[in-house]
Design an enzyme around this catalytic site. Structure first.
Site, PDB file in Angstrom:
ATOM      1  CB  ALA A  15      -8.622 -15.485  40.981  1.00 35.03           C
ATOM      2  CB  CYS A  16      -7.055 -19.669  43.358  1.00 37.85           C
ATOM      3  SG  CYS A  16      -5.666 -19.514  42.228  1.00 37.85           S
TER       4      CYS A  16
END
Length: 215
Positions: A15-16
């Site tokens: 996630a990112c």
């Protein structure tokens, strides 16, 4: 808090990815590009870079992969001594361009950019406390940027012609109110700042190569 999505083989998606560099006299945009390229597995929806030349912050961000968002011509125009970058996988907010990062704010003469990884579990509560209307905040990143901006304005006497308070001062007011798993990279004209949640749920490392510092 959004549930982690799974790839077809059942493994969780990352996630990112966030990246920061302070390296006077070095091609910080190219260094950030390489850092984001190495972090591409953490997000494929959008990529962005913010660079400061001590006078202004320039932000370039596009939907898609790092290699599609930047080329040599684009990077050559991003001149400065410090930069932050972000590759996005959305857990809150849509994958539209407006949610690509870094986020940028200009607050009474003080500019800053922000890249965020993770999830807050009290987004609605914080937005409500700040008097923000439903639908005006598109992501956790947007919320943090708005809260920091508000605290910076409160710290400076803008009506008297003074500039806003410092980025550090705004962060000091906002960070204790954030609940969840997150790491942040931020920059103003002169410095890069890294933040990790108190439990260390989200990874963030600091490194050095010669006179260059990296997050």
């Amino acid at each position: 808090m959004a549930l982690a999505q799974l790839d077809p083989d059942g493994s969780p998606r990352e996630a990112c990815g966030v990246f920061g560099v302070h390296a006077a006299g070095q091609p910080v945009a190219h260094l950030t590009y390489l850092g984001l390229y190495a972090l591409q597995h953490r997000g494929q929806e959008a990529a962005g870079i913010a660079v400061s030349d001590s006078q202004a912050i320039t932000v370039v961000k596009e939907v898609g992969l790092v290699a599609n968002a930047f080329d040599d011509r684009t990077l050559a125009a991003l001149d400065g001594d410090l930069a932050i970058g972000h590759v996005r996988y959305s857990t809150t907010g849509s994958s539209a361009w407006r949610n690509a990062q870094p986020a940028f704010r200009s607050v009474a003469g003080v500019d800053f950019a922000l890249g965020h990884n993770g999830n807050l579990v009290n987004t609605r509560e914080l937005a409500s406390e700040a008097g923000m209307l439903d639908g005006t905040i598109s992501s956790d990143t947007d919320l943090v940027a708005e809260l920091v901006s508000s605290e910076m304005l409160a710290a400076g006497d803008v009506d008297a012609g003074e500039s806003a308070g410092s980025l550090e001062r705004g962060l000091a007011k906002v960070l204790p109110r954030l609940k969840g798993a997150f790491s942040l990279v931020l920059m103003d004209h002169e410095r890069v700042i890294g933040v990790r949640d108190p439990n260390g749920f989200r990874p963030l490392c600091i490194g050095r190569k010669g006179d260059a510092w990296f997050l």
